[in-house]
Scaffold this active site. Structure first.
Site, PDB file in Angstrom:
ATOM      1  N   CYS A 200       2.762   3.961  -2.824  1.00 12.17           N
ATOM      2  CA  CYS A 200       3.679   4.717  -1.966  1.00 12.17           C
ATOM      3  C   CYS A 200       3.286   6.169  -1.695  1.00 12.17           C
ATOM      4  CB  CYS A 200       5.126   4.615  -2.443  1.00 12.17           C
ATOM      5  SG  CYS A 200       5.351   4.100  -4.133  1.00 12.17           S
ATOM      6  N   ARG A 229      -1.801  -1.006 -13.798  1.00 10.00           N
ATOM      7  CA  ARG A 229      -0.656  -0.677 -14.647  1.00 10.00           C
ATOM      8  C   ARG A 229      -0.936  -1.123 -16.073  1.00 10.00           C
ATOM      9  NH1 ARG A 229       4.323  -2.706 -10.684  1.00 10.00           N
ATOM     10  NH2 ARG A 229       3.652  -1.480  -8.891  1.00 10.00           N
ATOM     11  N   GLN A 247      -1.284  -5.478  -4.456  1.00  6.37           N
ATOM     12  CA  GLN A 247       0.024  -5.732  -3.866  1.00  6.37           C
ATOM     13  C   GLN A 247      -0.125  -5.913  -2.357  1.00  6.37           C
ATOM     14  OE1 GLN A 247       2.002  -2.059  -5.209  1.00  6.37           O
ATOM     15  NE2 GLN A 247       3.395  -3.408  -6.322  1.00  6.37           N
ATOM     16  N   ASP A 249       1.492  -4.687  -0.008  1.00  4.17           N
ATOM     17  CA  ASP A 249       2.477  -3.621   0.064  1.00  4.17           C
ATOM     18  C   ASP A 249       2.755  -3.210   1.506  1.00  4.17           C
ATOM     19  OD1 ASP A 249       4.183  -1.875  -1.105  1.00  4.17           O
ATOM     20  OD2 ASP A 249       2.665  -0.662  -2.104  1.00  4.17           O
ATOM     21  N   HIS A 251       5.282   0.017   3.640  1.00  3.84           N
ATOM     22  CA  HIS A 251       6.351   1.016   3.624  1.00  3.84           C
ATOM     23  C   HIS A 251       6.852   1.186   5.037  1.00  3.84           C
ATOM     24  CE1 HIS A 251       4.136   1.764  -0.093  1.00  3.84           C
ATOM     25  NE2 HIS A 251       5.346   1.920  -0.586  1.00  3.84           N
ATOM     26  N   LYS A 331      17.026  -2.971  -5.218  1.00  8.89           N
ATOM     27  CA  LYS A 331      16.033  -3.861  -4.599  1.00  8.89           C
ATOM     28  C   LYS A 331      16.519  -5.295  -4.523  1.00  8.89           C
ATOM     29  CE  LYS A 331      13.661  -4.715  -8.995  1.00  8.89           C
ATOM     30  NZ  LYS A 331      12.391  -4.992  -9.646  1.00  8.89           N
TER      31      LYS A 331
END
Length: 503
Positions: A200, A229, A247, A249, A251, A331
RNA sequence: GCCGAUAUAGCUCAGCUUGGUAGAGCGGCUGAUUCGUAAUCAGUAGGUCUCCGGUUCAAGUCCGGAUAUCGGCUCCA
């Protein structure tokens, strides 16, 4: 039934400290009496009833032992838990045990090795995946489909780095709220840098590189972003739980009035993607505010309501997972079950009022003033690693044609056809078919067996007959044969079947 | 990280109980065979028995530690 006071005395006489603790809790909750059950000399506290009597349990088997924290809290002492199962007759027990055996055959770790999809090696490190050629192809096909679907749905693609200055993670709040999952800093020219656990902040960087107007919203940016992670050793599990993963991902930056519709659109795309991969059985959760969080209560309420409204509009049934939200927002999670019935979180949609604030993101509104955009984080497959793990088990390694790393394998009957086989091989490769050839000096049975074990969708058998007629005989992996056809006809058949798969 | 178990050839596993310097099948390689829908035959190569330490005349085998994996717990995409 026994009054609580009496039960308390009974269990403390026996030195059953944990039972006493449970009873005290029940007493506090206002319970007056508890039920006890007796079996021979054994008397225990139990809410019951489960079955009329133990004669119903003719067949039983103890399955495994495991440590387990008292009341599921890792600060508490660990007890030994014994797992067992019981059925009213032997056949049912056997059936159940067979089902577990069958499920183990579909284990993605076993299939990953057998089908040469991926490997995890001590020399590289735990939780770090090496994709072998077949697995890499599978992943590429999934990535291609994903990129295409996102382009069609109004997204733009980004690429961002794997590390960033530590200051960035301070600004984002990750160091404070997510620090224990991040790897320690490395120093570059006397400046601390850290590996990214999320994408992000980079997408925000792209946003802040230019000025924005309300007219261009919603902005939808996606990236197959690889993050790292820290996972505790005991948590690692094949592809499902790793330390480095990618991911899918994205946004989305939008105005408050667009929030609900955007979430609706995401859910729509999400379900479309899951359907393409053959998933119809999943659980949907709405996760609310956790203990550790940032942002105002007002923002949490607003975004929770938007998530709920979009799900209801979509007619999606969901359960509430209290306190399971991320630190920056509530979420929606979608969990898919693996073959052993364990469910894995894949899709996630998160509203975030926090990062736009922290990074001072703005856009110019209709009124000419600066406003703060709303940010939505979302991943549909979650991580490619986990998703592919679930996918392997879902299809037991027999992938649909459109994502099969090897769609067809050419098998010659004797050396005499080798040259013709190579011609067919080249022709099919040119036509875009993922084809391999097995021209070894082995019997046809042997080659079929190998191709079959690799779950190859089509085998192209070539003997003298086919060579003379300029055709191939097509054997499907279920054992059926198709009538002989030319290589071009086969290529057309493949592309038609693939189109249906992703449509 | 916690409880329990496991670690031997590329893969699947035997050998460990009762210490005496490693075995099988598959796969690899070589050769023979040229074969029509799930394993052709023969030969051959391949292992610092996860790593570090201890006990012992001697350790794959017994003991301790580390690491990784497996089943759970906790945590999570």
């Amino acid at each position: 039934m026994m009054p609580i006071a009496e039960a308390l005395a009974f269990f403390s006489d026996q030195g059953e400290g944990y039972k006493v603790e449970l009873l005290k809790d029940l007493e506090e909750k206002g319970e007056k009496a508890v039920s006890l059950y007796q079996q021979g000399d054994f008397i225990d506290l139990c809410r019951g009833p489960h079955i009329p009597d133990t004669s119903w349990l003719k067949s039983f088997k103890l399955l495994r032992v495991a440590g387990s924290y008292w009341r599921g809290d890792e600060r508490n002492p660990m007890l030994t838990r014994i797992y067992g199962t019981a059925f009213s007759d032997k056949k049912d027990l056997k059936k159940y045990l067979n089902r577990i055996e069958e499920a183990k055959k579909r284990d993605h770790r076993k299939l990953g090795k057998e089908l040469a999809l991926f490997t995890i090696q001590d020399e590289v490190g735990p939780g770090l995946i090496l994709w072998q050629p077949r697995g890499a192809m599978l992943r590429k096909l999934i990535e291609d489909y994903w990129k295409d679907a996102h382009y069609k749905n109004g997204y733009e693609l980004l690429y961002t780095p794997h590390i960033a200055r530590q200051d960035l993670w301070k600004t984002s709040g990750h160091l404070d709220f997510y620090g224990e999952n991040m790897y320690s800093a490395m120093e570059i020219d006397e400046v601390a840098y850290q590996l990214k656990p999320m994408n992000c902040p980079f997408h925000i960087g792209v946003y802040n590189a230019t000025k924005h107007s309300y007219r261009e919203f919603p902005v939808r940016w996606c990236e197959l972003g690889t993050v790292y992670r820290y996972e505790r050793t005991g948590a690692l599990h094949g592809l499902m739980r790793v330390r480095g993963f990618t991911q899918d991902d994205a946004h989305i930056f939008c105005r408050p009035d667009q929030l609900e519709e955007e979430i609706f659109n995401i859910i729509d795309l999400n379900l479309q993607v899951l359907k393409t991969f053959g998933f119809a059985d999943y659980d949907v959760y709405l996760s609310t505010r956790p203990e550790k969080y940032v942002g105002s209560d007002e923002h949490w309420d607003l975004s929770t309501k938007a998530l709920q409204a979009a799900m209801e509009k979509k007619g999606l049934a969901y359960a509430i997972d209290p306190g399971e939200g991320v630190f920056y927002g509530p979420k929606i999670d979608i969990k898919i079950k693996d073959q052993l019935g364990r469910s894995w979180q894949c899709s996630t949609i998160q509203v975030d009022f926090n990062l736009p604030e922290r990074f001072g993101m703005t856009y110019t509104g209709q009124d000419g003033a600066e406003h703060q955009p709303i940010m939505i984080h979302r991943a549909l497959m979650g991580s490619l690693e986990r998703f592919i793990g679930v996918l392997i088990e879902h299809y037991a390694g027999a992938f649909p044609l459109w994502m099969a790393p090897e769609q067809a394998r050419i098998l010659n009957i004797t050396d005499a056809q080798a040259e013709y086989c190579s011609k067919v091989y080249t022709e099919l490769r040119q036509a875009g078919v993922r084809v391999e050839q097995d021209l070894r000096n082995e019997k046809l049975n042997y080659k079929i067996r190998e191709a079959q074990m690799m779950k190859t969708p089509y085998m192209l058998i070539i003997g003298d007959r086919e060579m003379e007629e300029g055709t191939v005989t097509v054997r499907k992996r279920n054992g059926d044969n198709l009538p002989p056809m030319t290589p071009q006809e086969f290529a057309d058949l493949v592309s038609k079947e693939c189109e249906q798969g992703t449509a």
